[in-house]
Design an enzyme around this catalytic site. Structure first.
Site, mmCIF file in Angstrom:
data_model
loop_
_atom_site.group_PDB
_atom_site.id
_atom_site.type_symbol
_atom_site.label_atom_id
_atom_site.label_comp_id
_atom_site.label_asym_id
_atom_site.label_seq_id
_atom_site.Cartn_x
_atom_site.Cartn_y
_atom_site.Cartn_z
ATOM 1 C CG ASP A 37 -1.822 -1.209 1.290
ATOM 2 O OD1 ASP A 37 -2.308 -1.635 0.232
ATOM 3 O OD2 ASP A 37 -1.981 -1.758 2.391
ATOM 4 N N GLY A 39 1.557 2.986 -2.545
ATOM 5 C CA GLY A 39 1.165 3.867 -3.660
ATOM 6 C C GLY A 39 1.857 3.445 -4.950
ATOM 7 C CE LYS A 40 3.143 -2.442 -4.474
ATOM 8 N NZ LYS A 40 2.714 -2.114 -3.116
ATOM 9 N N GLY A 64 -4.195 -4.288 -4.447
ATOM 10 C CA GLY A 64 -5.193 -3.291 -4.842
ATOM 11 C C GLY A 64 -4.480 -2.005 -5.192
ATOM 12 C CG HIS A 65 -2.066 -1.346 -7.994
ATOM 13 N ND1 HIS A 65 -1.328 -1.419 -6.853
ATOM 14 C CD2 HIS A 65 -1.431 -2.132 -8.890
ATOM 15 C CE1 HIS A 65 -0.300 -2.217 -7.044
ATOM 16 N NE2 HIS A 65 -0.347 -2.676 -8.277
ATOM 17 C CB THR A 152 -6.839 -10.131 1.126
ATOM 18 O OG1 THR A 152 -6.301 -11.223 0.363
ATOM 19 C CG2 THR A 152 -5.757 -9.101 1.372
ATOM 20 C CD GLN A 247 0.655 -8.735 -2.445
ATOM 21 O OE1 GLN A 247 1.438 -9.414 -3.101
ATOM 22 N NE2 GLN A 247 -0.583 -8.533 -2.831
ATOM 23 C CB THR A 262 1.431 -11.972 0.914
ATOM 24 O OG1 THR A 262 0.465 -12.572 0.053
ATOM 25 C CG2 THR A 262 2.681 -11.586 0.114
ATOM 26 N N GLY A 442 5.702 11.836 -4.795
ATOM 27 C CA GLY A 442 4.249 11.937 -4.940
ATOM 28 C C GLY A 442 3.692 13.007 -4.017
HETATM 29 P P1 IMP Z 1 -2.917 -12.670 1.842
HETATM 30 O O1 IMP Z 1 -1.928 -12.166 0.858
HETATM 31 O O2 IMP Z 1 -4.331 -12.397 1.472
HETATM 32 O O3 IMP Z 1 -2.680 -14.121 2.173
HETATM 33 O O4 IMP Z 1 -2.693 -11.864 3.229
HETATM 34 C C1 IMP Z 1 -1.511 -11.997 3.993
HETATM 35 C C2 IMP Z 1 -1.115 -10.667 4.638
HETATM 36 O O5 IMP Z 1 -0.664 -9.774 3.629
HETATM 37 C C3 IMP Z 1 -2.255 -9.957 5.361
HETATM 38 O O6 IMP Z 1 -1.732 -9.253 6.478
HETATM 39 C C4 IMP Z 1 -2.749 -8.965 4.323
HETATM 40 O O7 IMP Z 1 -3.386 -7.853 4.919
HETATM 41 C C5 IMP Z 1 -1.437 -8.577 3.669
HETATM 42 N N1 IMP Z 1 -1.607 -8.125 2.284
HETATM 43 C C6 IMP Z 1 -1.871 -8.876 1.199
HETATM 44 N N2 IMP Z 1 -1.939 -8.126 0.095
HETATM 45 C C7 IMP Z 1 -1.700 -6.874 0.471
HETATM 46 C C8 IMP Z 1 -1.600 -5.621 -0.233
HETATM 47 O O8 IMP Z 1 -1.733 -5.530 -1.460
HETATM 48 N N3 IMP Z 1 -1.323 -4.536 0.531
HETATM 49 C C9 IMP Z 1 -1.122 -4.605 1.865
HETATM 50 N N4 IMP Z 1 -1.200 -5.734 2.558
HETATM 51 C C10 IMP Z 1 -1.483 -6.864 1.876
#
Ligand code: IMP
Length: 461
Positions: A37, A39-40, A64-65, A152, A247, A262, A442
């Site tokens: 998160d 801001g990529k 999520g972007h 997530t 991520q 993740t 940014g």
């Molecule tokens: P998963 O990737 O859904 O298995 O989640 C594992 C961990 O990574 C959790 O703490 C999520 O909140 C975090 N996470 C997964 N994707 C993102 C992302 O795009 N941004 C920030 N945190 C993420």
């Protein structure tokens, strides 16, 4: 009051870096330097202007972007941010896990808003997130009770587990109904038993899943190809290739705050493996660094601010997850984290984001190191029990006023020299500590609200 007089630091760092890079392949890798998160999306969208290929190499729709273009807000999960730029090839590499239903929804959504998706290419080696992965993600999390990761819930971990266990479904299977049917004949009873073991009463309907997923296969077939070969030939023709990480480094399965991570390798090295190209193709590496720190989900966060300052940053920065809507935990910038991240990624530039969010604070803190049992800790600890006992030690810098309206316009027109002096001090302090230049800054949500200090840029082709 601290004053950092580092004349020509940016100039000097840029020149050194540029000299070293002159003979490199024309590619650029962008990864998150913190917990995601950062801001990529906005940075990749901007850098993609002169790229011909934008490639995602890991993760799935847990990412999520958000990119704001004019008054329009685009939220992407599966698709590389480059999809928003006309005429680029967007590639989903072999290292990504794909939820085909979500991907199709995203494609339809963009097409209905006039964004062409015909240049999307998907690796035939990428793994598919199946319905049982999503169910198991929830069930396994619930069973973890006190040690939940806070995933997530998109089935990412179970999909990568199946990949490692060699029972995954790949895109090349999804597009061949017969192969898919054969795989499901083994997988569905297997996963059904697993769900029962976990006391989950959901019944998996093999025929229904086969029908639904082979439809997805038909729909996506035209996009599915050997993307490694495609990117390899693009590199051989000197095309500009941008590898887009999802991520952040601290969520990397090997190097992050395990188990609160993740399930993929989020570091720059995986841009090669996750795209099917050699490590020499990675090129420059930009670390996207939010001017403060956030994290979503569970896990340690040394500089977390559980007070009014943390809430103010969250509110001003709109710190709510693009994927889950969960509010993000906020804290000061942590240089122990970003230096560790640099040691893993070898940043040649920093894209500092959301510095505007820190406007209006009297004082701004930056964590320079931790203290443990009276000793200075500069390397990010592996053992989370050790990390929990570490106290962040801060340098306090002077804040700056809010940057908006005419002031922002003036800065965007005039560049670095028009920034408030104390903001320049903040930037220079980070550059000196990291020994990496801030290449992009940014200053707001919109596409054009940033400053570009790069001296070496891609030639538009
Ligand atoms: P998963 O990737 O859904 O298995 O989640 C594992 C961990 O990574 C959790 O703490 C999520 O909140 C975090 N996470 C997964 N994707 C993102 C992302 O795009 N941004 C920030 N945190 C993420």
């Amino acid at each position: 009051m601290i004053r950092y007089n580092i004349p020509d630091l940016i100039q000097c760092l840029n020149t050194e870096v540029e000299d070293a890079l002159i003979d490199r392949m024309p590619s650029l890798t962008v990864v998150g330097s913190q917990w995601g998160d950062e801001g990529k999306g906005k940075i990749v969208d901007y850098l993609a202007e002169d790229a011909q290929f934008v490639v995602r190499f890991q993760g799935g729709n847990n990412a999520g972007h958000s990119v704001k273009i004019g008054e329009e807000l685009f939220k992407l999960h599966h698709l590389p941010s480059g999809i928003l730029r006309r005429g680029k090839f967007s590639v989903i590499g072999n290292g990504v896990v794909i939820d085909p239903g979500v991907l199709i929804q995203e494609l339809d959504g963009l097409e209905s808003r006039g964004v062409s998706t015909k240049n999307l290419r998907i690796s035939e080696r990428a793994h598919v997130i199946m319905p049982y992965h999503k169910l198991l993600d929830g069930t396994e999390e619930r069973l973890k009770r006190g040690s939940r990761v806070g995933t997530t819930g998109r089935g990412i971990g179970p999909a990568y587990s199946d990949k490692a266990s060699r029972i995954g479904v790949r895109m090349c299977d999804l597009v061949e109904e017969e192969v898919l049917s054969e795989k499901l004949a083994f997988l569905i009873p297997h996963k059904q038993r697993l769900l029962e073991f976990y006391d989950d009463s959901t019944r998996l309907d093999e025929n229904k899943i086969l029908r639904e997923y082979s439809e997805y296969g038909k729909r996506l077939r035209a996009h599915v190809t050997d993307t490694g070969a495609l990117i390899g030939s693009a590199l051989a023709k000197n095309k500009n290739v941008l590898f887009e990480g999802a991520q952040g480094t601290m969520l990397d399965i090997d190097h992050g705050t395990y188990p609160y991570v993740t399930s993929s390798l989020t570091v720059a090295a995986n841009a090669a493996s996750g795209s099917g190209v050699p490590p020499s193709a990675i090129g420059d590496v930009y670390g996207v660094m939010k001017a403060y720190t956030t994290r979503v989900g569970e896990g340690p966060f040394p500089t977390e601010l559980c007070d009014d300052i943390g809430s103010k940053i969250a509110e001003k920065g709109g710190e709510f997850g693009t994927t889950t809507g969960r509010s993000r935990r906020c804290g000061w910038l942590d240089l122990v984290v970003t230096k560790y991240s640099h040691s893993l990624n070898g940043f040649t530039g920093i894209a500092m984001t959301k510095i505007d969010v820190l406007g209006g604070f009297d004082k701004i803190k930056i964590c320079t190191h931790y203290r443990l049992d009276g000793k200075k800790v500069t390397r990010f600890p592996t053992d989370l029990r050790v990390l929990q006992r570490c106290e962040p030690v801060y340098k306090t810098l002077r804040g700056w006023e809010e940057i908006e309206g005419k002031r922002l316009e003036n800065i965007l027109a005039k560049g670095f020299r028009a920034l408030p002096g104390t903001m320049k001090e903040y930037i220079r302090f980070v550059e000196k500590e990291m020994s990496v230049p801030v290449s992009v800054l940014g200053l707001g949500r919109r596409r054009n609200e940033l400053l570009d200090f790069r001296k070496k840029k891609w030639k538009a082709k």
